[in-house]
Write an enzyme that holds these catalytic residues in place. Sequence first.
Site, PDB file in Angstrom:
ATOM      1  CB  ALA C 237      34.614  44.282  14.806  1.00 29.77           C
ATOM      2  CG  HIS C 238      39.353  45.002  13.977  1.00 27.19           C
ATOM      3  ND1 HIS C 238      40.543  44.367  14.107  1.00 27.19           N
ATOM      4  CD2 HIS C 238      38.464  44.069  13.601  1.00 27.19           C
ATOM      5  CE1 HIS C 238      40.380  43.096  13.808  1.00 27.19           C
ATOM      6  NE2 HIS C 238      39.148  42.884  13.510  1.00 27.19           N
ATOM      7  CG  ASN C 239      40.321  47.430  10.332  1.00 29.23           C
ATOM      8  OD1 ASN C 239      40.848  48.431  10.775  1.00 29.23           O
ATOM      9  ND2 ASN C 239      40.884  46.258  10.378  1.00 29.23           N
TER      10      ASN C 239
END
Lengths: 352, 352, 352
Positions: C237-239
């Site tokens: 997922a993001h980050n």
Amino acid sequence: MLSLAEIAQRTQGRVIGDELIYISGVGSLANARKGDLTYLSNQRYRSQLQNTRATAVLLSEQNVANCPIPAIVVGNPQLAFATIAREFDKREHVALGIDSTARIDSTARLGEDVRIGPNVIVGSHCEIGAHVELCANVSIGAHAKIGPNTSIRENVVVYHDVQIGSHCTIHANTSIGADGFGIAADDKGQLQEIPQVGRVRIGDDVLLGASVTIDRGTIDDTVVHDNVKIDDQVHIAHNCVVGAHSILCGRASLAGSVTLGEYCVLAGGVGIAGEGPVSIASGVEIGAMTFVSRDIAEPGRYSGATLHTDNRTWRRNVLRLNELDSMAKRLRHVENLLQNRERNDAGPSSAG
Amino acid sequence: MLSLAEIAQRTQGRVIGDELIYISGVGSLANARKGDLTYLSNQRYRSQLQNTRATAVLLSEQNVANCPIPAIVVGNPQLAFATIAREFDKREHVALGIDSTARIDSTARLGEDVRIGPNVIVGSHCEIGAHVELCANVSIGAHAKIGPNTSIRENVVVYHDVQIGSHCTIHANTSIGADGFGIAADDKGQLQEIPQVGRVRIGDDVLLGASVTIDRGTIDDTVVHDNVKIDDQVHIAHNCVVGAHSILCGRASLAGSVTLGEYCVLAGGVGIAGEGPVSIASGVEIGAMTFVSRDIAEPGRYSGATLHTDNRTWRRNVLRLNELDSMAKRLRHVENLLQNRERNDAGPSSAG
Amino acid sequence: MLSLAEIAQRTQGRVIGDELIYISGVGSLANARKGDLTYLSNQRYRSQLQNTRATAVLLSEQNVANCPIPAIVVGNPQLAFATIAREFDKREHVALGIDSTARIDSTARLGEDVRIGPNVIVGSHCEIGAHVELCANVSIGAHAKIGPNTSIRENVVVYHDVQIGSHCTIHANTSIGADGFGIAADDKGQLQEIPQVGRVRIGDDVLLGASVTIDRGTIDDTVVHDNVKIDDQVHIAHNCVVGAHSILCGRASLAGSVTLGEYCVLAGGVGIAGEGPVSIASGVEIGAMTFVSRDIAEPGRYSGATLHTDNRTWRRNVLRLNELDSMAKRLRHVENLLQNRERNDAGPSSAG
């Protein structure tokens, strides 16, 4: 449009009511419209029969009484319905022939009456059987073989050397034959990929859902036998063997070198992964989200997932799992203490 | 480039500092560069404000004191930031019009100002709303409807008869409308696929991540209501209904015939799968990797997954789970024994 | 065709037998055919050496005795085999040059000797390194950079601004750079998507399997460092930040803002997801299907999944989990009772 007489003939059923009534579609008991055929196979839905707007119903002998609409009595209403529903399936097939934008290698061999859609790629030395349908953006690698009457839906990728049998259906965005995940560290600790030079072999009458991944074997082949049915997002790693007539539900996953017997059923989210190869006997059914880490030698039903509860109850209990072994030992200690007391209470003579 | 005055106007905020400072990008507190706008919404990151290189910050009233850089005070800094960040989003849209390589069936109806990219397929009788964006290699099946302002990213497959609302975003490699996984054994034990003649209907303002699979209904439709947000690799099986404003995080999965209420939140890896249909009330939040096998009737938070620990502790405890029922019974037995002793110790008169 | 002498030279091995024997393929001990090279690295398969039909075998010093066929003695037979198997890999690369149906934006910069297949899209300002292979239907968004010698397989989608290093392999139907799943409710309870304006940066020598999803960062970048190996259907997922030399097996999943150290190993189906950011130290190995909800600060092996058992045993025990906390307290109570008794039995003087 099919008459009840025609439907009865195709399903080996018996009409109760007017044989010349015509059916124009299919629907569920709850949502069928006028003109639809419906079916009743689960007693759970018996009460919906009274209010259905369907024009006719497929049902079994035991449900004939008080049926308010024309009926066709059959042995297995669900299968009979499936037979008829197929006639009303509205999917448009890819047009007969080869789309002008498809790229077919000159060494590929195509059977008769193939349907090859836009932007399809067929690599060198492929063998595409008669009546095969390859939908838009499908890519078939070199030396792959696709058996007759198989339908491969949009954006599926079949890697080189993969073999797929006849009468299979493979849904969108599925990948067959990507490299198995074989990784080894070299002398310097750098991770290297072990070449995967095996193939994937898929039998006849196999169903693969959307976004399935089946990896090629490291040296030997990954094999999916005849009549296996696989749901969306299932993952089958290198060197797995899936026995005939097995069912793998959504997101089930086999790690490398898992052998699954025949007539197995993996419910959704099951994961099978051991330290080495894992072997599952034929006739094994595994409950949803169960983790299987070792062989199962006997047919039967197996489970392992924990169940949900409200967050407060969960929080209170889940941490206690780390005390379980200690609790078991303390309980045994308490039991021993009490037993010794009983013995002592019975008097020193009995102990002497 | 936006001035702080313009930013304040768009976010209904109040500038503290020079209103004519210009912003050329956005960044996080920790990594913003000169010219960037940043934001502070979580107290966890309060200390980073002192050292940020950002040119200005969106924050709430409570964090104004000691702010070392120009600020815009807003009610909800995260949402305000989202509004402004959208302006700096660098994604290039598909060019206005229809790419020369796109294949649009002559019976399809297209709204105004559509953006249809290379190799896109639009089947017969489709309805594509105004301002719809179909990126490269998207395939839209016959009779599908796509509402205005919806954006469908590369390599998405939309099967026939699927309906998608307006203002939706659907990310790469997602498949909508593949056959539901309905399997039944015939008289000879051969597995047959039940035709899936229902549709998928998706409401307005829905987000679908990458590699999502949503299967068509068996007879009735699979339905995703308005404003549902779905993350990557989520799987929604046939006949599910997902209530409005629900959030399904990565790899969450609904088996066939699950009904999810409104404003539900499924964390990552949640699986819902029962013997029959399962119904989840509105306002239910389910913790990560929880298995839900039966109805949840009350709103609230639910969990079920076990927690990690070091391998030695885990090994010692996890096998004890199979003794848990026996332990519970033995504990009850010990308690009874002790209670009887107490009673006996109290003397025969009290028991008589 | 390779002689044993040539094989020994490439693997720094020593031939036992005729150096001029020629090898035409590779095979496993069990299934190799005449002309094949095989290898023995796991003692589990030692007994298969006696009956193999392979023409020669790679093995370590300890297994030389009684070897019935010509052998090459090496330090690491698996890695040596990998080196040779690569020579017999039959995958056909995309033809040198740019396919006539590929769509390369005029502002894109291509290195020398690229291989760009049919229907490939390369957006504006992309930088494609030398010797890069882009297979059919790959889509590369604007401003993306692909390092030299990277191979991207069919139907992969790389979003805008994504950076991928050199010598990477990315398998079919993978999506890199879709929007991170950032959702916030506005004042009216309507869910809004937080724009995701960060990028994805992938290092050198990275492997991504089929149907992997790696989302772009919200503001900062999602990062996968050098030499990370990722299996099919993994979700990042993001980050997230994945440290160098880490291995993520099939269906492992990282929720937003997870930081994974170097040399980590996540077995199949592992999920890492906390309330906030989660950080995993370097050198952590996590067992299959384990849920990790909080930081792991020390290297070592961790697990958490429950194990399967037969359905009857499972059913009897799994519900007891909700009594575990109460059982722990009752056990403590029983222990205290008994301890008090011991004390009382020892006489009132000792308590006095």
